[in-house]
Design an enzyme around this catalytic site. Structure first.
Site, short mmCIF file in Angstrom:
data_model
loop_
_atom_site.label_atom_id
_atom_site.label_comp_id
_atom_site.label_asym_id
_atom_site.label_seq_id
_atom_site.Cartn_x
_atom_site.Cartn_y
_atom_site.Cartn_z
CG HIS A 186 -8.87 5.57 10.47
ND1 HIS A 186 -9.87 5.38 9.55
CD2 HIS A 186 -9.46 5.65 11.68
CE1 HIS A 186 -11.04 5.34 10.20
NE2 HIS A 186 -10.82 5.50 11.49
CG ASN A 228 -21.06 9.41 -1.18
OD1 ASN A 228 -20.88 8.76 -2.21
ND2 ASN A 228 -20.86 8.90 0.03
NE ARG A 253 -3.79 0.00 2.22
CZ ARG A 253 -4.58 0.39 3.21
NH1 ARG A 253 -4.56 -0.26 4.37
NH2 ARG A 253 -5.37 1.41 3.07
CD GLN A 269 -13.67 8.03 7.37
OE1 GLN A 269 -14.37 8.77 6.70
NE2 GLN A 269 -14.00 6.79 7.63
CG ASN A 270 -8.72 8.85 2.65
OD1 ASN A 270 -9.50 7.92 2.84
ND2 ASN A 270 -9.03 9.90 1.91
CB THR A 327 -16.53 9.14 4.28
OG1 THR A 327 -16.58 8.20 5.35
CG2 THR A 327 -17.12 10.46 4.74
CB ALA A 353 -14.08 14.04 -4.11
CB CYS A 357 8.79 2.22 18.49
SG CYS A 357 9.48 1.01 19.63
ZN LIG Z 1 11.14 2.36 20.50
#
Ligand SMILES: [Zn+2]
Length: 229
Positions: free
Chosen positions: A106, A201, A56, A88-89, A174, A218, A114
């Site tokens: 997201h 939409n 991705r 949200q992308n 969305t 869009a 980490c």
């Molecule tokens: Zn770390």
């Protein structure tokens, strides 16, 4: 001066040619997305999960922001009141178009986090379990900085605070009937400022909380929105 909150989803990225995880073939047909995008999956098979996100992330190199991303960056520059773009992308098309007041609820494909110490770094190439955290020195815990199933989206407090003081709320590409858009538009509609709620939409979701619908993609709908505001 009016305050605005804009929420964008997969529809705006799809118009730049970003395929959703559900469109991927090969490996991803035999693994359900729900089996890859979880902390448990990462513990069980980090190589597989990294491969999924590497694919991705690599896709970002072949796509460009579109006219809708550009129009939202232009709106931000011209807007006189408070402005917040929530997406949200997990791609970086909004940034590349020039958006700055932007919150990735997201997470982001081009960041790793980490799991041991929470340090976040930019990372544009493939990742794997061999990576060592620059902050704490632990190996094998660098994970995509993506909000997985069962994890809390980023910035919810800030997002709801902005929606509370919004005069205009716009959802683009969305679904207005499922979380998070459904919750945000309901909060916007019920705030004390008589918030105007707009959905862009091509296939409107029919959510009653939207006072106004622009039934366009869009790329067509966002310039129309700018002309309207
Ligand atoms: Zn770390």
């Amino acid at each position: 001066m009016p305050n605005i909150v804009i929420l964008t989803g997969a529809g705006i990225s799809a118009e730049s040619g970003i395929s959703t995880f559900r469109d991927h073939n090969g490996l991803w047909e035999t693994h359900r997305f729900e089996e890859l995008a979880t902390p448990e999956a990462f513990r069980r098979d980090p190589v597989l999960v990294h491969r999924f996100y590497n694919a991705r992330r690599a896709q970002l190199k072949s796509v460009q922001p579109n006219a809708a991303h550009a129009a939202l960056a232009e709106l931000e520059r011209a807007w006189p009141g408070a402005f917040l773009l929530v997406t949200q992308n997990v791609d970086d098309l909004h940034e590349r178009a020039g958006s700055e007041l932007l919150l990735h609820m997201h997470g982001e494909l081009r960041k790793l986090r980490c799991a041991a110490c929470e340090d976040v770094v930019r990372h544009e190439e493939d990742a794997g379990p061999e990576l060592i955290c620059r902050a704490c020195g632990v190996r094998g815990r660098m994970r995509p900085d993506i909000v997985w199933f069962g994890e809390m989206p980023y910035g919810m407090e800030e997002i709801y605070a902005a929606v509370e003081r919004a005069d205009i709320f716009v959802a683009i590409g969305t679904s207005g009937v499922v979380y998070p858009a459904a919750g945000l538009v309901a909060a916007a509609r019920g705030n004390r400022r008589g918030c105007r709620t707009i959905e862009i939409n091509p296939q409107p979701t029919g959510a009653a909380a939207f006072a106004q619908v622009i039934a366009e993609t869009a790329v067509i709908g966002v310039p129309k929105l700018l002309a309207m505001l």
